[in-house]
Design a protein around this motif. Structure first.
Motif, PDB file in Angstrom:
ATOM      1  N   THR A   1       0.847  -1.183   0.000  1.00  0.00           N
ATOM      2  CA  THR A   1       0.000   0.000   0.000  1.00  0.00           C
ATOM      3  C   THR A   1       0.883   1.232   0.000  1.00  0.00           C
ATOM      4  OG1 THR A   1      -1.777  -1.090   1.222  1.00  0.00           O
ATOM      5  CG2 THR A   1      -1.744   1.313   1.279  1.00  0.00           C
ATOM      6  N   CYS A   2       0.589   2.169  -0.890  1.00  0.00           N
ATOM      7  CA  CYS A   2       1.281   3.457  -0.930  1.00  0.00           C
ATOM      8  C   CYS A   2       0.363   4.503  -0.292  1.00  0.00           C
ATOM      9  CB  CYS A   2       1.599   3.838  -2.376  1.00  0.00           C
ATOM     10  SG  CYS A   2       2.347   5.474  -2.583  1.00  0.00           S
ATOM     11  N   THR A   3       0.922   5.389   0.509  1.00  0.00           N
ATOM     12  CA  THR A   3       0.081   6.360   1.210  1.00  0.00           C
ATOM     13  C   THR A   3       0.813   7.672   1.446  1.00  0.00           C
ATOM     14  OG1 THR A   3      -1.268   6.725   3.198  1.00  0.00           O
ATOM     15  CG2 THR A   3       0.796   5.531   3.491  1.00  0.00           C
ATOM     16  N   SER A   4       0.010   8.717   1.650  1.00  0.00           N
ATOM     17  CA  SER A   4       0.570  10.020   2.029  1.00  0.00           C
ATOM     18  C   SER A   4       0.344  10.308   3.510  1.00  0.00           C
ATOM     19  CB  SER A   4      -0.071  11.130   1.186  1.00  0.00           C
ATOM     20  OG  SER A   4      -1.470  11.218   1.436  1.00  0.00           O
ATOM     21  N   ILE A   5      -0.197   9.338   4.257  1.00  0.00           N
ATOM     22  CA  ILE A   5      -0.375   9.523   5.701  1.00  0.00           C
ATOM     23  C   ILE A   5       1.007   9.661   6.334  1.00  0.00           C
ATOM     24  CG2 ILE A   5      -1.216   8.480   7.840  1.00  0.00           C
ATOM     25  CD1 ILE A   5      -3.335   7.035   6.169  1.00  0.00           C
ATOM     26  N   PRO A   6       1.284  10.773   6.983  1.00  0.00           N
ATOM     27  CA  PRO A   6       2.650  11.008   7.490  1.00  0.00           C
ATOM     28  C   PRO A   6       2.967  10.180   8.724  1.00  0.00           C
ATOM     29  CG  PRO A   6       1.189  12.790   8.177  1.00  0.00           C
ATOM     30  CD  PRO A   6       0.373  11.884   7.283  1.00  0.00           C
ATOM     31  N   ASP A   7       4.220  10.282   9.171  1.00  0.00           N
ATOM     32  CA  ASP A   7       4.654   9.551  10.366  1.00  0.00           C
ATOM     33  C   ASP A   7       3.887   9.991  11.601  1.00  0.00           C
ATOM     34  OD1 ASP A   7       6.480   8.169   8.868  1.00  0.00           O
ATOM     35  OD2 ASP A   7       8.128   9.555   9.274  1.00  0.00           O
ATOM     36  N   THR A   8       3.328  11.198  11.557  1.00  0.00           N
ATOM     37  CA  THR A   8       2.544  11.688  12.697  1.00  0.00           C
ATOM     38  C   THR A   8       1.110  11.178  12.669  1.00  0.00           C
ATOM     39  OG1 THR A   8       2.071  13.703  11.424  1.00  0.00           O
ATOM     40  CG2 THR A   8       3.936  13.773  12.954  1.00  0.00           C
ATOM     41  N   GLY A   9       0.697  10.523  11.575  1.00  0.00           N
ATOM     42  CA  GLY A   9      -0.635   9.944  11.481  1.00  0.00           C
ATOM     43  C   GLY A   9      -1.688  10.920  10.986  1.00  0.00           C
ATOM     44  N   ILE A  10      -2.935  10.473  11.010  1.00  0.00           N
ATOM     45  CA  ILE A  10      -4.069  11.285  10.582  1.00  0.00           C
ATOM     46  C   ILE A  10      -4.465  12.208  11.730  1.00  0.00           C
ATOM     47  CG2 ILE A  10      -6.473  11.222   9.817  1.00  0.00           C
ATOM     48  CD1 ILE A  10      -5.953   8.426   8.718  1.00  0.00           C
ATOM     49  N   PRO A  11      -4.530  13.502  11.493  1.00  0.00           N
ATOM     50  CA  PRO A  11      -4.899  14.420  12.578  1.00  0.00           C
ATOM     51  C   PRO A  11      -6.217  14.025  13.231  1.00  0.00           C
ATOM     52  CG  PRO A  11      -4.107  15.658  10.676  1.00  0.00           C
ATOM     53  CD  PRO A  11      -4.219  14.228  10.249  1.00  0.00           C
ATOM     54  N   GLY A  12      -6.199  13.952  14.559  1.00  0.00           N
ATOM     55  CA  GLY A  12      -7.405  13.626  15.299  1.00  0.00           C
ATOM     56  C   GLY A  12      -7.657  12.142  15.480  1.00  0.00           C
ATOM     57  N   VAL A  13      -6.772  11.287  14.927  1.00  0.00           N
ATOM     58  CA  VAL A  13      -6.960   9.835  15.033  1.00  0.00           C
ATOM     59  C   VAL A  13      -5.709   9.239  15.670  1.00  0.00           C
ATOM     60  CG1 VAL A  13      -7.534   7.701  13.818  1.00  0.00           C
ATOM     61  CG2 VAL A  13      -8.357   9.894  12.936  1.00  0.00           C
ATOM     62  N   PRO A  14      -5.677   9.074  16.990  1.00  0.00           N
ATOM     63  CA  PRO A  14      -4.485   8.530  17.664  1.00  0.00           C
ATOM     64  C   PRO A  14      -4.123   7.144  17.143  1.00  0.00           C
ATOM     65  CG  PRO A  14      -6.050   9.446  19.255  1.00  0.00           C
ATOM     66  CD  PRO A  14      -6.756   9.405  17.939  1.00  0.00           C
ATOM     67  N   GLY A  15      -2.836   6.908  16.981  1.00  0.00           N
ATOM     68  CA  GLY A  15      -2.353   5.604  16.539  1.00  0.00           C
ATOM     69  C   GLY A  15      -2.469   5.345  15.061  1.00  0.00           C
ATOM     70  N   SER A  16      -2.904   6.349  14.290  1.00  0.00           N
ATOM     71  CA  SER A  16      -3.115   6.138  12.852  1.00  0.00           C
ATOM     72  C   SER A  16      -1.820   6.175  12.058  1.00  0.00           C
ATOM     73  CB  SER A  16      -4.086   7.181  12.303  1.00  0.00           C
ATOM     74  OG  SER A  16      -3.616   8.500  12.554  1.00  0.00           O
ATOM     75  N   HIS A  17      -0.694   6.426  12.723  1.00  0.00           N
ATOM     76  CA  HIS A  17       0.586   6.430  12.007  1.00  0.00           C
ATOM     77  C   HIS A  17       1.162   5.032  11.858  1.00  0.00           C
ATOM     78  CE1 HIS A  17       1.586   6.338  16.254  1.00  0.00           C
ATOM     79  NE2 HIS A  17       2.808   5.914  15.951  1.00  0.00           N
ATOM     80  N   HIS A  18       0.653   4.068  12.629  1.00  0.00           N
ATOM     81  CA  HIS A  18       1.201   2.721  12.591  1.00  0.00           C
ATOM     82  C   HIS A  18       0.913   2.047  11.255  1.00  0.00           C
ATOM     83  CE1 HIS A  18       2.481   2.687  16.727  1.00  0.00           C
ATOM     84  NE2 HIS A  18       1.265   3.012  17.152  1.00  0.00           N
ATOM     85  N   ALA A  19       1.862   1.209  10.832  1.00  0.00           N
ATOM     86  CA  ALA A  19       1.700   0.496   9.562  1.00  0.00           C
ATOM     87  C   ALA A  19       0.471  -0.403   9.589  1.00  0.00           C
ATOM     88  CB  ALA A  19       2.953  -0.325   9.270  1.00  0.00           C
ATOM     89  N   GLN A  20       0.192  -1.017  10.735  1.00  0.00           N
ATOM     90  CA  GLN A  20      -0.968  -1.906  10.824  1.00  0.00           C
ATOM     91  C   GLN A  20      -2.276  -1.151  10.579  1.00  0.00           C
ATOM     92  OE1 GLN A  20       1.565  -1.743  13.115  1.00  0.00           O
ATOM     93  NE2 GLN A  20       1.636  -3.621  14.349  1.00  0.00           N
ATOM     94  N   PHE A  21      -2.376   0.068  11.111  1.00  0.00           N
ATOM     95  CA  PHE A  21      -3.602   0.844  10.911  1.00  0.00           C
ATOM     96  C   PHE A  21      -3.751   1.246   9.442  1.00  0.00           C
ATOM     97  CE2 PHE A  21      -5.876   4.825  10.442  1.00  0.00           C
ATOM     98  CZ  PHE A  21      -7.076   4.543  11.089  1.00  0.00           C
ATOM     99  N   ILE A  22      -2.666   1.696   8.829  1.00  0.00           N
ATOM    100  CA  ILE A  22      -2.736   2.104   7.421  1.00  0.00           C
ATOM    101  C   ILE A  22      -3.134   0.923   6.550  1.00  0.00           C
ATOM    102  CG2 ILE A  22      -1.370   2.963   5.476  1.00  0.00           C
ATOM    103  CD1 ILE A  22       0.297   4.540   7.532  1.00  0.00           C
ATOM    104  N   ASP A  23      -2.609  -0.251   6.889  1.00  0.00           N
ATOM    105  CA  ASP A  23      -2.955  -1.458   6.140  1.00  0.00           C
ATOM    106  C   ASP A  23      -4.450  -1.758   6.224  1.00  0.00           C
ATOM    107  OD1 ASP A  23      -2.477  -4.211   4.918  1.00  0.00           O
ATOM    108  OD2 ASP A  23      -3.177  -4.759   6.916  1.00  0.00           O
ATOM    109  N   VAL A  24      -5.009  -1.736   7.420  1.00  0.00           N
ATOM    110  CA  VAL A  24      -6.425  -2.063   7.568  1.00  0.00           C
ATOM    111  C   VAL A  24      -7.297  -0.959   6.995  1.00  0.00           C
ATOM    112  CG1 VAL A  24      -6.780  -1.062   9.874  1.00  0.00           C
ATOM    113  CG2 VAL A  24      -8.121  -3.017   9.163  1.00  0.00           C
TER     114      VAL A  24
END
Length: 478
Positions: free
Chosen positions: A341-364
């Motif tokens: 999966t290619c993404t533009s979600i940064p290392d800091t994650g999605i604003p307002g969504v804690p833990g969204s920077h993790h690879a597992q979250f981006i995958d799901v």
């Protein structure tokens, strides 16, 4: 032959009077009226010096309702004549065709899009005002509050006869290859472009046009946080660069995309340390077995050929039997099937969504894009797009618009009338048809009123009545 007696003394006749076979049509029509769509379409389809017997906006809404009820061809529109005592004048076949032909013209398409956008803005305000509020997407147990999630995907519509614009498809079929943008939050079809069957899967111009049209359907106040998901077939350099350039001080635009794996990418996957693989996560946030995820951004040798600001997430699963014949040599050797999966979600994650920077979250989060095949494409196929009814490209374009409106009316009816019913709020079209829309009733006149009497024994009669009463009391658009 065994006689179990169930049909003994049963006589079937055609002498019933005042019967309505698809009473749920009034819910769809009422949702259109409550959102202001009927009157807005009337203005969009009005022509100077012409006064048709039937208002063209009402005809368009009635055809959309018929499609939602299950109409798949022009002949199926005849159900509207059956519903005429309940919903007003029904269009003839020729009137319906002329309306679709007008709606499919370039001039009318723009005016209809503006009408739909205004009606959608009012409908969403009404949805926000319900106790359930506006539906925000949930992934891996996390709610993406404030984020509008747009899924883009193309589908194939088979043509069983020679039709204008039909062409061979990449699956060796024949027909059309429309591209659509669906709002995952509500399952509305924001925009759809009818294309010939041989249209490319990764045409940047098509994706650009459809995405632009979809964004115009989203009220400006809700465009501040956008997440766009596309599959690997649609990804291209031009599209990725365009998506990266969409963010501004007013808008935050993120995306996830599928990725076509090359040998260089497989080499990057092979370089992942064993300890870097982490268990995958299911949609409910629980760990998955035999499914692992790892970030490979720093290992991607092809990263230099792409714009900065991208991340790559690898996933491996144990292949099923249907995957075996398509495995690469690397996958056969390791015993795993890989995807990226290619993404533009940064290392800091999605604003307002804690833990969204993790690879597992981006995958799901990206794997949830696969629901566009069910909540989007399957809804479209269930809403009149299993086939197109005319030989004319312009008439078929009008039919696509009517089918998209049918999907919108379905979403508004669910979210406004059934917002507190778990079995109906997120129900698919077939469920709504079986439980609500195809409910039979008897229409009678008493004391200068029309009375639609439903069966008190039908399990979903209370849900029907609740939906109707809620739609009737909605405030009219300004």
């Amino acid at each position: 032959m065994q006689d179990n007696g169930w049909d003994r003394a049963l006589k079937v006749t055609a002498g019933g009077k005042g019967l309505v076979g698809h009473a749920g049509a009034i819910l769809l029509r009422k949702a259109a009226d409550a959102a202001g769509l009927t009157s807005l379409l009337s203005g969009a389809l009005a022509e100077r010096d012409r006064s048709p017997l039937l208002d063209r906006g009402a005809v368009m809404v009635l055809m959309a309702a018929a499609i939602a009820l299950g109409a798949t061809s022009m002949s199926d529109i005849a159900v509207l004549e059956h519903l005429a005592p309940l919903m007003g004048g029904a269009p003839s076949g020729s009137t319906a065709r002329r309306c679709l032909e007008q709606a499919g013209s370039p001039r009318a398409l723009d005016r209809i899009a503006r009408a739909r956008a205004r009606a959608r803005a009012h409908a969403w305000k009404l949805i926000e005002a319900t106790p359930a509020g506006f539906p925000w997407l949930e992934a891996a147990g996390k709610v993406l509050t404030g984020w509008m999630v747009i899924d883009m995907d193309a589908t194939l519509v088979t043509a069983h006869s020679d039709k204008e614009g039909a062409a061979p498809t990449w699956k060796k079929g024949y027909g059309f290859h429309p591209l659509a943008a669906w709002l995952a939050n509500t399952r509305e079809c924001l925009a759809m472009l009818l294309r010939p069957g041989n249209a490319g899967s990764n045409s940047f111009v098509c994706y650009y046009d459809v995405l632009a049209a979809a964004l115009r359907q989203v009220p400006a106040r809700l465009r501040r946080r956008l997440l766009i998901r596309i599959d690997g077939a649609g990804a291209s350099h031009d599209l990725i660069e365009h998506l990266l350039g969409m963010s501004s001080p007013q808008w935050k635009v993120l995306f996830t995309s599928g990725w076509a794996i090359t040998e260089a990418d497989e080499a990057a996957i092979m370089a992942i340390p064993a300890g870097a693989w982490k268990p995958g996560i299911a949609q409910d946030g629980t760990p998955e077995q035999d499914k692992d995820v790892a970030e490979i951004t720093g290992l991607m040798t092809r990263a230099g050929n792409w714009p900065g600001g991208l991340r790559w997430i690898a996933r491996r699963v144990k292949p099923s039997r249907r995957h075996m014949k398509n495995l690469t040599a690397c996958e056969r050797k390791t015993g795993w099937k890989y995807s990226i999966t290619c993404t533009s979600i940064p290392d800091t994650g999605i604003p307002g969504v804690p833990g969204s920077h993790h690879a597992q979250f981006i995958d799901v989060l990206h794997r949830d894009h696969a629901t566009v095949e069910t909540d989007g494409v399957r809804t479209a196929k269930a809403m009149g797009l299993r086939a197109l009814p005319s030989k004319s490209w312009q008439v078929n374009t009008g039919w696509v618009i009517a089918a998209n409106i049918a999907a919108d009316l379905t979403a508004w009816t669910r979210l406004l009338g059934h917002h507190d019913d778990p079995g109906l709020r997120n129900a698919e079209p077939d469920t709504l048809r079986y439980r609500i829309w195809h409910l039979p009733a008897r229409l009678a006149r008493h004391a200068r009123q029309r009375v639609l009497a439903l069966s008190p024994d039908w399990p979903w009669t209370p849900a029907f009545l609740t939906c109707w009463n809620r739609l009737r009391t909605l405030p009219a658009p300004a």
